[in-house]
Design a protein around this motif. Structure first.
Motif, short mmCIF file in Angstrom:
data_model
loop_
_atom_site.label_atom_id
_atom_site.label_comp_id
_atom_site.label_asym_id
_atom_site.label_seq_id
_atom_site.Cartn_x
_atom_site.Cartn_y
_atom_site.Cartn_z
N LEU A 53 -17.79 5.95 -50.88
CA LEU A 53 -19.09 5.53 -50.39
C LEU A 53 -18.93 4.22 -49.63
CD1 LEU A 53 -19.49 6.91 -53.43
CD2 LEU A 53 -21.84 6.66 -52.71
N LEU A 54 -19.37 4.21 -48.39
CA LEU A 54 -19.26 3.03 -47.53
C LEU A 54 -20.55 2.24 -47.62
CD1 LEU A 54 -17.44 5.42 -46.32
CD2 LEU A 54 -17.37 4.00 -44.29
N TYR A 55 -20.43 0.95 -47.93
CA TYR A 55 -21.59 0.09 -48.10
C TYR A 55 -21.59 -1.05 -47.09
CZ TYR A 55 -23.04 2.11 -52.57
OH TYR A 55 -23.50 2.96 -53.54
N ALA A 56 -22.77 -1.34 -46.56
CA ALA A 56 -23.02 -2.54 -45.78
C ALA A 56 -23.71 -3.49 -46.76
CB ALA A 56 -23.90 -2.24 -44.57
N GLU A 57 -22.96 -4.44 -47.30
CA GLU A 57 -23.42 -5.29 -48.40
C GLU A 57 -23.79 -4.39 -49.58
OE1 GLU A 57 -22.91 -8.47 -48.45
OE2 GLU A 57 -22.38 -8.60 -46.34
N ARG A 58 -25.10 -4.25 -49.89
CA ARG A 58 -25.53 -3.44 -51.04
C ARG A 58 -26.22 -2.14 -50.61
NH1 ARG A 58 -25.20 -6.12 -55.69
NH2 ARG A 58 -26.83 -4.90 -56.69
N THR A 59 -26.16 -1.84 -49.31
CA THR A 59 -26.86 -0.68 -48.77
C THR A 59 -25.88 0.43 -48.43
OG1 THR A 59 -28.53 -2.16 -47.83
CG2 THR A 59 -28.46 0.09 -46.98
N PRO A 60 -26.07 1.64 -48.99
CA PRO A 60 -25.19 2.75 -48.63
C PRO A 60 -25.33 3.08 -47.15
CG PRO A 60 -26.69 3.38 -50.43
CD PRO A 60 -27.10 2.03 -49.95
N SER A 61 -24.20 3.26 -46.48
CA SER A 61 -24.20 3.51 -45.05
C SER A 61 -23.65 4.89 -44.70
CB SER A 61 -23.38 2.43 -44.35
OG SER A 61 -23.34 2.64 -42.97
N ASP A 62 -22.68 5.38 -45.47
CA ASP A 62 -22.05 6.67 -45.20
C ASP A 62 -21.31 7.10 -46.47
OD1 ASP A 62 -21.13 8.93 -43.84
OD2 ASP A 62 -19.92 7.83 -42.39
N VAL A 63 -20.91 8.35 -46.51
CA VAL A 63 -20.15 8.86 -47.65
C VAL A 63 -19.16 9.91 -47.16
CG1 VAL A 63 -21.82 10.67 -48.25
CG2 VAL A 63 -20.29 9.78 -50.00
N THR A 181 -22.21 14.72 -59.07
CA THR A 181 -22.02 14.47 -57.63
C THR A 181 -22.09 12.96 -57.38
OG1 THR A 181 -24.39 14.53 -57.11
CG2 THR A 181 -23.20 16.65 -57.07
N PHE A 182 -21.70 12.56 -56.18
CA PHE A 182 -21.78 11.13 -55.84
C PHE A 182 -23.23 10.66 -55.83
CE2 PHE A 182 -22.41 12.91 -51.62
CZ PHE A 182 -23.36 12.06 -51.09
N GLN A 183 -24.18 11.53 -55.46
CA GLN A 183 -25.59 11.13 -55.43
C GLN A 183 -26.06 10.71 -56.82
OE1 GLN A 183 -24.47 14.10 -54.14
NE2 GLN A 183 -25.64 14.68 -52.32
N ASP A 184 -25.61 11.43 -57.85
CA ASP A 184 -25.99 11.09 -59.22
C ASP A 184 -25.47 9.71 -59.63
OD1 ASP A 184 -26.96 13.71 -59.38
OD2 ASP A 184 -25.21 14.47 -60.46
N MET A 185 -24.41 9.27 -58.96
CA MET A 185 -23.74 8.04 -59.35
C MET A 185 -24.31 6.78 -58.69
SD MET A 185 -19.66 7.98 -59.87
CE MET A 185 -19.56 9.72 -59.87
N LEU A 186 -25.15 6.94 -57.69
CA LEU A 186 -25.63 5.78 -56.94
C LEU A 186 -26.23 4.68 -57.81
CD1 LEU A 186 -27.10 7.58 -53.77
CD2 LEU A 186 -25.00 6.20 -53.93
N PRO A 187 -27.11 4.96 -58.77
CA PRO A 187 -27.65 3.89 -59.61
C PRO A 187 -26.56 3.17 -60.43
CG PRO A 187 -28.99 5.87 -59.86
CD PRO A 187 -27.75 6.25 -59.08
N ILE A 189 -23.50 2.64 -59.55
CA ILE A 189 -22.66 1.83 -58.66
C ILE A 189 -23.26 0.46 -58.41
CG2 ILE A 189 -21.79 1.67 -56.27
CD1 ILE A 189 -21.44 4.73 -56.34
N GLU A 190 -24.60 0.39 -58.39
CA GLU A 190 -25.32 -0.85 -58.03
C GLU A 190 -24.75 -2.13 -58.64
OE1 GLU A 190 -28.21 -1.78 -56.16
OE2 GLU A 190 -27.80 0.10 -55.13
N PRO A 191 -24.48 -2.19 -59.95
CA PRO A 191 -24.00 -3.44 -60.56
C PRO A 191 -22.62 -3.90 -60.04
CG PRO A 191 -24.75 -1.93 -62.26
CD PRO A 191 -24.73 -1.17 -60.98
N PHE A 192 -21.87 -3.03 -59.38
CA PHE A 192 -20.52 -3.37 -58.94
C PHE A 192 -20.43 -3.72 -57.47
CE2 PHE A 192 -20.34 -0.51 -62.57
CZ PHE A 192 -19.64 -1.32 -63.46
N LEU A 193 -21.58 -3.83 -56.82
CA LEU A 193 -21.58 -4.16 -55.39
C LEU A 193 -21.56 -5.66 -55.16
CD1 LEU A 193 -24.11 -1.47 -54.19
CD2 LEU A 193 -21.63 -1.40 -54.08
#
Length: 193
Positions: A53-63, A181-187, A189-193
């Motif tokens: 998952l590619l992030y721009a700071e804390r915002t998902p940008s691509d996967v 799936t990766f979608q299920d994991m998004l919440p 991931i938040e604490p590790f950004l």
């Protein structure tokens, strides 16, 4: 020389010569743990999926994952889906290649996850690892061994991130999640950004 990472540990991705790495491969390997039953031991196939998952700071940008094998900008590429595993501690069953020189400037971190698409828990997996390899020399730089199994179906393995000095670093995360799936994991991931 490879570094065995502990959960939460960070390493620089600077070469010993002082140069920055250009292309890295995140490899994921696993085996299904044998189950003892009335009629002996049997092994069930497990379909784990690696995602980036590619992030721009804390915002998902691509996967990048098994249904979207190349990032929109072309800097991250999944080498293909493995439905059964089996390489375990030795080799990689799935790989994601990141061309650090091509990652757009607004992308600050790439988070690597693994999820059990078929829903088996990590208690049913053995010899799982996540490793970072210098793709130009094929030298293993860092390895994180997934230990302990557990009732979860997802794992936030590691991330590579811009270190603020124009280079990149890697952090082993090793956090469990409930995810197929990766979608299920998004919440999670938040604490590790």
């Amino acid at each position: 020389m490879s570094v065995n990472l502990a959960k939460g540990q960070r390493v620089s991705l600077q070469k010993s010569t002082g140069e920055s790495l250009t292309v890295v491969r995140m490899g994921l390997g696993w085996k299904a743990a044998p189950k003892r039953g009335l009629f002996g031991t049997r092994t069930r196939q497990i379909d784990l999926d690696a995602s980036a998952l590619l992030y721009a700071e804390r915002t998902p940008s691509d996967v990048v994952f098994f249904q979207h094998l190349v990032s929109n900008d072309g800097s991250v590429r999944h080498t293909g889906d493995n439905l059964v595993g089996g390489a375990g501690a030795g080799g990689d069953d799935e790989s994601i290649v990141v061309d650090l020189t091509q990652v757009p400037a607004h992308i600050t971190q790439v988070v690597f996850t693994v999820s059990s698409y078929t829903g088996q828990t990590f208690a049913e997996v053995q010899n799982a690892h996540c490793r970072l390899v210098d793709e130009t020399t094929n030298q293993e730089l860092a390895r994180y061994e997934l230990a302990g199994g557990g009732p979860h179906t997802g794992q936030i393995m590691a991330k590579v991130f811009r270190d603020g000095n124009g280079g990149w670093g890697m952090q082993a995360i090793g956090a469990p999640a409930r995810a197929r799936t990766f979608q299920d994991m998004l919440p999670a991931i938040e604490p590790f950004l």
